[in-house]
Design an enzyme around this catalytic site. Sequence first.
Site, PDB file in Angstrom:
ATOM      1  N   LYS A  53       0.839  -1.203   0.000  1.00 43.49           N
ATOM      2  CA  LYS A  53       0.000   0.000   0.000  1.00 43.49           C
ATOM      3  C   LYS A  53       0.873   1.252   0.000  1.00 43.49           C
ATOM      4  O   LYS A  53       0.626   2.199  -0.748  1.00 43.49           O
ATOM      5  CB  LYS A  53      -0.942  -0.005   1.216  1.00 43.49           C
ATOM      6  CG  LYS A  53      -2.060  -1.041   1.058  1.00 43.49           C
ATOM      7  CD  LYS A  53      -2.826  -1.309   2.342  1.00 43.49           C
ATOM      8  CE  LYS A  53      -3.851  -2.420   2.118  1.00 43.49           C
ATOM      9  NZ  LYS A  53      -4.551  -2.816   3.339  1.00 43.49           N
ATOM     10  N   ASP A 106     -10.971   3.067   4.366  1.00 41.92           N
ATOM     11  CA  ASP A 106     -11.431   1.680   4.277  1.00 41.92           C
ATOM     12  C   ASP A 106     -12.960   1.602   4.268  1.00 41.92           C
ATOM     13  O   ASP A 106     -13.532   0.526   4.099  1.00 41.92           O
ATOM     14  CB  ASP A 106     -10.884   0.847   5.444  1.00 41.92           C
ATOM     15  CG  ASP A 106      -9.611   0.100   5.048  1.00 41.92           C
ATOM     16  OD1 ASP A 106      -9.398  -0.094   3.832  1.00 41.92           O
ATOM     17  OD2 ASP A 106      -8.840  -0.285   5.943  1.00 41.92           O
ATOM     18  N   GLN A 134      -4.475  -1.390   9.573  1.00 39.84           N
ATOM     19  CA  GLN A 134      -4.427  -2.738   9.000  1.00 39.84           C
ATOM     20  C   GLN A 134      -5.035  -3.753   9.979  1.00 39.84           C
ATOM     21  O   GLN A 134      -4.638  -3.815  11.146  1.00 39.84           O
ATOM     22  CB  GLN A 134      -2.971  -3.113   8.662  1.00 39.84           C
ATOM     23  CG  GLN A 134      -2.817  -4.442   7.958  1.00 39.84           C
ATOM     24  CD  GLN A 134      -3.475  -4.459   6.571  1.00 39.84           C
ATOM     25  OE1 GLN A 134      -3.319  -3.528   5.797  1.00 39.84           O
ATOM     26  NE2 GLN A 134      -4.223  -5.518   6.273  1.00 39.84           N
TER      27      GLN A 134
END
Length: 315
Positions: free
Chosen positions: A53, A120, A97
């Site tokens: 990422k 997200d 994460q």
Amino acid sequence: MAARVLDGKRIRDEIKAELVGKVRALKAAGITPGLAAVLVGTNPASEVYVRNKVKTSAALGLFSEKIDLPASTSTLELLDLVDRLNHREEIDGILIQLPLPPQVDQSLVLNAVDPAKDVDGLHPINVGRLVSGDYGLVPCTPAGVIEILKRSGIPIRGARAVVIGRSDIVGKPVALLLMHEHATVTVCHSKTRDLAAVAREGEILIAAMGRPAFVAGEFIRTGATVIDVGINRLTTEEEVRRVFHDPTGPLRLLAEKGQVLAGDVQPEDVKKRAGAYTPVPGGVGPLTIAMLMANTVSAAGARRGRPAPKSSDEC
Ligand code: NDP
């Protein structure tokens, strides 16, 4: 006729190329989109995801920051970090994460992220906006599924769509997005009766279960578009033989790499029954990071009252 392969890597590259133009336009206006990626502990898979990422952010010209915290980090320490990131002007996207270590209250931490920076799409405010149809930041993998369908010219409006899986991260958001795109959507799960027959109604079939090769030929309507979200790592010869009708190639891969990736759809059956399908690997997987980047770029524009320009605006 042979089923058409929907190439996720090609679509990812297309989206990334468009994002380069959008980032350039934002930078010309003095805005550099910024992403903070928070990794707690040393889960090897999470480390790879976060590294990719950050690498992709840099390649697209975004500012990015990787924050590594020890596995012993407490909920309070994470809440403190999220609060600081929420207040940093140059950070537009905050990525926590998952999974977080067991001592951390995951939902407390995710809910503390500023919804405007929730790239997200997991904050309850963004979930609510997705339900209502007035959405901005949506979960990356479901957004990637819609991009694959649209950019491959698969008609969604009016289509019968069946989603197998109802998780908050994949199944539910993908079902909502399909509904907002005017598909007629059925959501299946582990308690669904006569699953194969229900799945067979789908002109679009989305498999998001986490069960290697579960969706066999009898689940697939002839000519359907099958999107396989599953990513399952097979590590034993027995598993490989169970999943692949012809295991020769995969067994070689297992010997070389120690693991073989398999989706939730039986890879040989889908070629015979579907009209179009996403392979694993190389289908939905590549889109997830691209959509995270797209969310960060659009968050950067939206936070400054400047929605990111469409790629065609710069041409
Ligand atoms: P979850 O385990 O959270 O959810 C699985 C869903 O599948 C549940 O709703 C479950 O039903 C349903 N299910 C499981 N077994 C069956 C069964 N036998 N029959 C019918 N339904 C069943 O998984 P996720 O949604 O997080 O992930 C799904 C898959 O997608 C995984 O393989 C994951 O690795 C992959 N994934 C891929 C990503 C990508 O980038 N391509 C990103 C995220 C996930 P119930 O609710 O009743 O338990």
